[in-house]
Design a protein around this motif. Sequence first.
Motif, mmCIF file in Angstrom:
data_model
loop_
_atom_site.group_PDB
_atom_site.id
_atom_site.type_symbol
_atom_site.label_atom_id
_atom_site.label_comp_id
_atom_site.label_asym_id
_atom_site.label_seq_id
_atom_site.Cartn_x
_atom_site.Cartn_y
_atom_site.Cartn_z
ATOM 1 N N ASP A 96 0.837 -1.399 -0.205
ATOM 2 C CA ASP A 96 0.094 0.220 -0.005
ATOM 3 C C ASP A 96 0.791 1.097 0.046
ATOM 4 O OD1 ASP A 96 0.942 0.101 2.491
ATOM 5 O OD2 ASP A 96 -0.958 -0.311 3.648
ATOM 6 N N SER A 97 0.082 2.412 0.078
ATOM 7 C CA SER A 97 1.004 3.643 0.200
ATOM 8 C C SER A 97 1.971 3.988 1.166
ATOM 9 C CB SER A 97 -0.115 5.018 -0.116
ATOM 10 O OG SER A 97 -0.966 4.886 1.018
ATOM 11 N N THR A 98 1.706 3.192 2.200
ATOM 12 C CA THR A 98 2.822 3.387 3.464
ATOM 13 C C THR A 98 3.875 2.565 3.403
ATOM 14 O OG1 THR A 98 1.617 1.434 4.746
ATOM 15 C CG2 THR A 98 0.415 3.796 4.829
ATOM 16 N N GLY A 99 4.016 1.802 2.377
ATOM 17 C CA GLY A 99 5.185 1.005 2.412
ATOM 18 C C GLY A 99 5.123 -0.538 2.909
ATOM 19 N N ASP A 100 3.802 -0.723 3.498
ATOM 20 C CA ASP A 100 3.432 -2.269 4.214
ATOM 21 C C ASP A 100 3.655 -2.892 3.117
ATOM 22 O OD1 ASP A 100 4.052 -1.031 6.653
ATOM 23 O OD2 ASP A 100 2.086 -0.788 7.115
ATOM 24 N N SER A 101 3.604 -4.258 3.083
ATOM 25 C CA SER A 101 3.332 -5.237 2.326
ATOM 26 C C SER A 101 3.051 -6.618 2.826
ATOM 27 C CB SER A 101 4.644 -5.586 1.155
ATOM 28 O OG SER A 101 5.714 -5.917 1.930
ATOM 29 N N PRO A 116 -5.848 -3.514 1.689
ATOM 30 C CA PRO A 116 -5.692 -2.015 1.811
ATOM 31 C C PRO A 116 -6.708 -1.330 0.921
ATOM 32 C CG PRO A 116 -3.844 -3.241 0.548
ATOM 33 C CD PRO A 116 -4.651 -4.316 1.075
ATOM 34 N N ASP A 118 -5.783 1.589 -0.150
ATOM 35 C CA ASP A 118 -4.897 2.520 -1.315
ATOM 36 C C ASP A 118 -3.747 1.528 -1.642
ATOM 37 O OD1 ASP A 118 -3.809 1.903 1.196
ATOM 38 O OD2 ASP A 118 -2.844 3.633 1.503
ATOM 39 N N LYS A 120 -1.142 -0.004 -3.877
ATOM 40 C CA LYS A 120 -0.305 0.600 -4.940
ATOM 41 C C LYS A 120 0.340 -0.383 -5.955
ATOM 42 C CE LYS A 120 -0.830 4.660 -3.507
ATOM 43 N NZ LYS A 120 -1.700 5.522 -4.223
ATOM 44 N N GLU A 149 0.024 2.973 -8.918
ATOM 45 C CA GLU A 149 0.532 4.331 -8.412
ATOM 46 C C GLU A 149 -0.151 5.474 -9.454
ATOM 47 O OE1 GLU A 149 4.425 1.930 -7.840
ATOM 48 O OE2 GLU A 149 3.262 2.089 -9.513
#
Length: 315
Positions: A96-101, A116, A118, A120, A149
């Motif tokens: 997602d947009s926070t960088g979590d995967s 998510p 959001d 990405k 993105e």
Amino acid sequence: MTDAIENLPAATNTEASVELSQAATFRVPQYRRNIVPTNLVLSAADLKEFCQIVEKANERAQVIEYNNLNLAEFESPEAAKDRVQEFVRLEYNYGDSTGDSVQGLGIPNTDDHEFPDDLKTFYVSNSSYAQRAINVRPLNTVDAFLAFERPTLKIDLQTLPSNPTMNRSIINVSGRDEDWVISTADRLRSFLDKRKSFRPVIHGSGSYDYLVYLVFLPTVLWILHEDGTFLSEWLKRQSTFMNVVLGIYALLLSLLFARFLFQYLRWLFPPMEYYKRSRWSAYLHRALAGVIFSTLILNAIYDIVKVTVTSLLGG
């Protein structure tokens, strides 16, 4: 977000690598189909259906893999079949947009509330697990990477706006079995074609130049013609040098503003769009922007046509 612990791959198994590699005399696929997804709007449910299509293709790939095994290397046909099913399987990864995967095996649960809003990036493959776990690539593979993105709103003067919008999405279908490659690619392409969405030509190469010279600059000239009386009178009282400097500055400033508007349009209509359940916010945003842009352009066209017709009739 955290990784699905039970789905993480085990350590490399050298013995399994030797056994499974009996099915792969050639490491370079003989057949390949590349699909470049673009102008798509996908929901969380669509991503689940996409993975189900890849899963069905993987089931056929497992049968082909099993048929190419040297069964003499295994204790029994069932052991060979279990070995194929253990390593030739789907693996996914999304962020997602926070960088979590999140990474796991099988089909992701897109209905879960933790999936998510959001999203990405989304990746699914039937080859990555075997490659990482036993360093062997299956005979027939699907590797799909979908990037959602949005184009940036930041103005980077080192990047040419005339370049096409970057789209990292790619689907690679490859393998030793021609029928499997063709049928799998056709099923995936048919799925994506049904989810095609209209996107303006702003993502193509050279679209910025057409927008600036055919739409933006004529609109600016029209605005100056309609409401530039005070500015014209003020410029008449300035020196020639000041008029030249201000003219160049105004042109550069207007082009910078045009660049921002262009990047905003690309951001508003991304080449790949994801939503979890509802798109109402995107619809409202685009409707408002459409009303504003349409009003300016239609008024400019009306005045141009009016002046042209008046000049022709008067002549």
